[in-house]
Design a protein around this motif. Sequence first.
Motif, PDB file in Angstrom:
ATOM      1  N   ILE A 357       0.835  -1.204   0.000  1.00  0.00           N
ATOM      2  CA  ILE A 357       0.000   0.000   0.000  1.00  0.00           C
ATOM      3  C   ILE A 357       0.867   1.251   0.000  1.00  0.00           C
ATOM      4  N   ILE A 358       1.957   1.245   0.768  1.00  0.00           N
ATOM      5  CA  ILE A 358       2.837   2.410   0.820  1.00  0.00           C
ATOM      6  C   ILE A 358       3.477   2.668  -0.543  1.00  0.00           C
ATOM      7  N   ILE A 359       3.971   1.625  -1.185  1.00  0.00           N
ATOM      8  CA  ILE A 359       4.596   1.788  -2.506  1.00  0.00           C
ATOM      9  C   ILE A 359       3.583   2.300  -3.523  1.00  0.00           C
ATOM     10  N   LEU A 360       2.375   1.773  -3.472  1.00  0.00           N
ATOM     11  CA  LEU A 360       1.347   2.207  -4.411  1.00  0.00           C
ATOM     12  C   LEU A 360       1.003   3.675  -4.208  1.00  0.00           C
ATOM     13  N   ASN A 361       0.888   4.117  -2.958  1.00  0.00           N
ATOM     14  CA  ASN A 361       0.537   5.509  -2.688  1.00  0.00           C
ATOM     15  C   ASN A 361       1.669   6.459  -3.062  1.00  0.00           C
ATOM     16  N   VAL A 362       2.903   6.085  -2.782  1.00  0.00           N
ATOM     17  CA  VAL A 362       4.033   6.945  -3.144  1.00  0.00           C
ATOM     18  C   VAL A 362       4.118   7.107  -4.663  1.00  0.00           C
ATOM     19  N   SER A 363       3.965   6.014  -5.384  1.00  0.00           N
ATOM     20  CA  SER A 363       3.984   6.113  -6.849  1.00  0.00           C
ATOM     21  C   SER A 363       2.790   6.897  -7.366  1.00  0.00           C
ATOM     22  N   GLY A 364       1.654   6.820  -6.669  1.00  0.00           N
ATOM     23  CA  GLY A 364       0.488   7.591  -7.085  1.00  0.00           C
ATOM     24  C   GLY A 364       0.703   9.084  -6.945  1.00  0.00           C
ATOM     25  N   PHE A 365       1.402   9.501  -5.888  1.00  0.00           N
ATOM     26  CA  PHE A 365       1.695  10.923  -5.727  1.00  0.00           C
ATOM     27  C   PHE A 365       2.706  11.407  -6.767  1.00  0.00           C
ATOM     28  N   MET A 366       3.585  10.540  -7.200  1.00  0.00           N
ATOM     29  CA  MET A 366       4.614  10.931  -8.164  1.00  0.00           C
ATOM     30  C   MET A 366       4.095  10.955  -9.598  1.00  0.00           C
ATOM     31  N   ARG A 367       3.076  10.193  -9.901  1.00  0.00           N
ATOM     32  CA  ARG A 367       2.557  10.129 -11.263  1.00  0.00           C
ATOM     33  C   ARG A 367       1.427  11.132 -11.460  1.00  0.00           C
ATOM     34  N   PRO A 368       1.298  11.744 -12.663  1.00  0.00           N
ATOM     35  CA  PRO A 368       0.183  12.662 -12.925  1.00  0.00           C
ATOM     36  C   PRO A 368      -1.082  11.904 -13.289  1.00  0.00           C
ATOM     37  N   ASN A 369      -2.152  12.620 -13.318  1.00  0.00           N
ATOM     38  CA  ASN A 369      -3.407  12.048 -13.812  1.00  0.00           C
ATOM     39  C   ASN A 369      -3.239  11.654 -15.271  1.00  0.00           C
ATOM     40  N   GLU A 370      -3.772  10.510 -15.649  1.00  0.00           N
ATOM     41  CA  GLU A 370      -3.520   9.978 -16.988  1.00  0.00           C
ATOM     42  C   GLU A 370      -4.168  10.828 -18.072  1.00  0.00           C
ATOM     43  N   ASP A 371      -5.331  11.375 -17.797  1.00  0.00           N
ATOM     44  CA  ASP A 371      -5.953  12.246 -18.794  1.00  0.00           C
ATOM     45  C   ASP A 371      -5.112  13.498 -19.026  1.00  0.00           C
ATOM     46  N   LYS A 372      -4.581  14.074 -17.947  1.00  0.00           N
ATOM     47  CA  LYS A 372      -3.713  15.244 -18.110  1.00  0.00           C
ATOM     48  C   LYS A 372      -2.441  14.885 -18.868  1.00  0.00           C
ATOM     49  N   ALA A 373      -1.881  13.725 -18.549  1.00  0.00           N
ATOM     50  CA  ALA A 373      -0.678  13.293 -19.271  1.00  0.00           C
ATOM     51  C   ALA A 373      -0.969  13.092 -20.750  1.00  0.00           C
ATOM     52  N   LEU A 374      -2.144  12.550 -21.073  1.00  0.00           N
ATOM     53  CA  LEU A 374      -2.509  12.344 -22.477  1.00  0.00           C
ATOM     54  C   LEU A 374      -2.727  13.673 -23.191  1.00  0.00           C
ATOM     55  N   ILE A 375      -3.336  14.635 -22.508  1.00  0.00           N
ATOM     56  CA  ILE A 375      -3.519  15.961 -23.097  1.00  0.00           C
ATOM     57  C   ILE A 375      -2.168  16.608 -23.393  1.00  0.00           C
ATOM     58  N   GLN A 376      -1.222  16.466 -22.478  1.00  0.00           N
ATOM     59  CA  GLN A 376       0.104  17.031 -22.689  1.00  0.00           C
ATOM     60  C   GLN A 376       0.814  16.363 -23.875  1.00  0.00           C
ATOM     61  N   GLN A 377       0.652  15.059 -23.992  1.00  0.00           N
ATOM     62  CA  GLN A 377       1.248  14.369 -25.132  1.00  0.00           C
ATOM     63  C   GLN A 377       0.642  14.835 -26.450  1.00  0.00           C
ATOM     64  N   ARG A 378      -0.653  15.075 -26.468  1.00  0.00           N
ATOM     65  CA  ARG A 378      -1.285  15.573 -27.686  1.00  0.00           C
ATOM     66  C   ARG A 378      -0.777  16.963 -28.036  1.00  0.00           C
ATOM     67  N   ARG A 379      -0.565  17.793 -27.036  1.00  0.00           N
ATOM     68  CA  ARG A 379      -0.028  19.124 -27.305  1.00  0.00           C
ATOM     69  C   ARG A 379       1.381  19.040 -27.874  1.00  0.00           C
ATOM     70  N   GLU A 380       2.185  18.158 -27.330  1.00  0.00           N
ATOM     71  CA  GLU A 380       3.552  18.015 -27.826  1.00  0.00           C
ATOM     72  C   GLU A 380       3.557  17.492 -29.260  1.00  0.00           C
ATOM     73  N   ARG A 381       2.685  16.533 -29.567  1.00  0.00           N
ATOM     74  CA  ARG A 381       2.607  16.045 -30.945  1.00  0.00           C
ATOM     75  C   ARG A 381       2.138  17.147 -31.890  1.00  0.00           C
ATOM     76  N   GLY A 382       1.172  17.941 -31.456  1.00  0.00           N
ATOM     77  CA  GLY A 382       0.709  19.045 -32.289  1.00  0.00           C
ATOM     78  C   GLY A 382       1.787  20.082 -32.523  1.00  0.00           C
ATOM     79  N   ALA A 383       2.569  20.384 -31.474  1.00  0.00           N
ATOM     80  CA  ALA A 383       3.655  21.343 -31.634  1.00  0.00           C
ATOM     81  C   ALA A 383       4.720  20.810 -32.584  1.00  0.00           C
ATOM     82  N   ALA A 384       4.999  19.511 -32.508  1.00  0.00           N
ATOM     83  CA  ALA A 384       5.986  18.926 -33.421  1.00  0.00           C
ATOM     84  C   ALA A 384       5.500  18.971 -34.869  1.00  0.00           C
ATOM     85  N   ILE A 385       4.224  18.689 -35.089  1.00  0.00           N
ATOM     86  CA  ILE A 385       3.676  18.738 -36.448  1.00  0.00           C
ATOM     87  C   ILE A 385       3.684  20.169 -36.980  1.00  0.00           C
TER      88      ILE A 385
END
Length: 560
Positions: A357-385
């Motif tokens: 449980i401790i490892i799962l919670n620590v990794s959860g605090f370190m990782r961003p929300n997946e939807d936000k991470a996906l939005i950021q990836q889409r922005r980076e792909r758009g900027a590259a294009i």
Amino acid sequence: MTIFDAHDLIVRDLAANGDNATDYVIGNVHFNLTTLNHWNYTIFGNGTISNGSWCFLTFEPYVPQLLYPNGTFINGTWCYTPVKHIGVRGGVGVAFACLFGLSLVPTLINLAKHGKLYLPAEKRFYPIGRRWQWYWAILVAVAAMIGLFTGIDVDRYYIASLPIVLNSFFWFLLQMGAMALVWESVRHWGSWMERQYIDPNPFVLQQTDRRGMFELWLPIVFYMWLWLNFFLIVPRNWGNLELQRDPDQSAMFAEPTATDSRFKAATFCLLACWLTTLVSLWHSIRHYEERSRGLFNRVIGGLGYMPFRFVLMLPIALGLVAYQGLAAWDFSVSPLKQDTNFVAMYVGGYVPALLLIIILNVSGFMRPNEDKALIQQRRERGAAIDAEMGIARKPAWWRRVNGDRGASNMRDLIMRNVREVGGRNTNDQNVDAVVDRRAREADTTASPAPIEMNEMRRANSGTSSIRTARAPPPYTPYTGKSEARRTEVAMQAAAGFLFPNAAPPPSFSESVTTDEPRGRTSSQARASNVRPGTSERSNSTQSSQSLNGQPQQVRSMLDI
């Protein structure tokens, strides 16, 4: 009377040991021997007296004070009463229960963080899929707290009873939940890898291919082994675990129950769950990460692609399985035993689940929300294009500074694109082009008469310059003798140019009638009889002066 040791095996039939043949003394209290024998009371070596239905303590200060003829003791203490102090099991268990309780706070925070949606839900990736690992963490913490708090009564009860059963039952639930926690973490990581893989191109992977069907059946296989583990453990006679009131009774009833074949088979089911989790991790690395050549390079690459939390969680989960198997073969270290090895019990039974449980919670605090991470990836792909195409995007503040708030609908978006391409309104461009073309045509016309304007007709006349690409016919000046008619034709041409959406004027042949004097049009005659309403369009100024007076002499555009 001698107070027997709790581990003494002596079971004594009641015989007279008091003042007479019908007197029996327990803790300096005299009881009727005839009544005791009548109700089949027997005194045991652990300091209790029982007839199979009733059980009372027989040592100070819990000695009964009176016995009624109906076999009821007065001021007696029930054998299944918490009369002892909290021992090692209860004291350490309270500390662990507090730790599990505190772990609920970061678990709920992470559940709210990672379970929140910032993108529309997709059928291929259900939102609940990312929340299951946190649900299992909550279940593990709650099961651990209930089981550990019941450990207090395991220590305090003079005779083992229901608390030892509850403590053991919730410990097994904790083991199942911890294994499911690891599985859901690994499975969801693979799902997250797939989501990132197909986000640029949703059709790059099919759901009905071999890979997709393997991912469909793998969770079913895992939960099949987990439910087999549950049904091998839970549906059983737990009452034998309570028979630990002396070593012989424990060896005769409790130990065979705690080490039977069903507990041993359940261990193998839990091991199968761990192996299924390992296969899921291998499958995700194989399909969603870069492949390396050679077995050694693949192993090194797989360890590099695998998140670090799995490097810790998988060995801990394997240790959890190992301790459950050890408890199924060795009763001396099993948590099902009342006086077990507490170091082995807590280190092997509760520490792994808490660490997961401790490892799962620590990794959860370190990782961003997946939807936000996906939005950021889409922005980076758009900027590259955009960079490849040479497009420089203006920052967000540019639109606010320049008053461009964006289009509210598709029509506004199209009109904005038209303005950006052409620079001005389309109607203004057409009008300017018509004026320029007519000016050029007027310059090239060899007519001695001065040219003021030409008549602009609507689309139904076939000569509209706005709706058709054909140029209007050249202006032909009026050659008649009526000066009034000449002026009226010029006024109609000017009005048609200034008001292109107005109704076309009638032709000269239609406007002249036989019963009207020459030089007066039918529109003037109708206007003299019927005055148009305010909502009707008319070419006149709707005044008596314009009806009765002479037509206006047009000299220039300023007079119109």
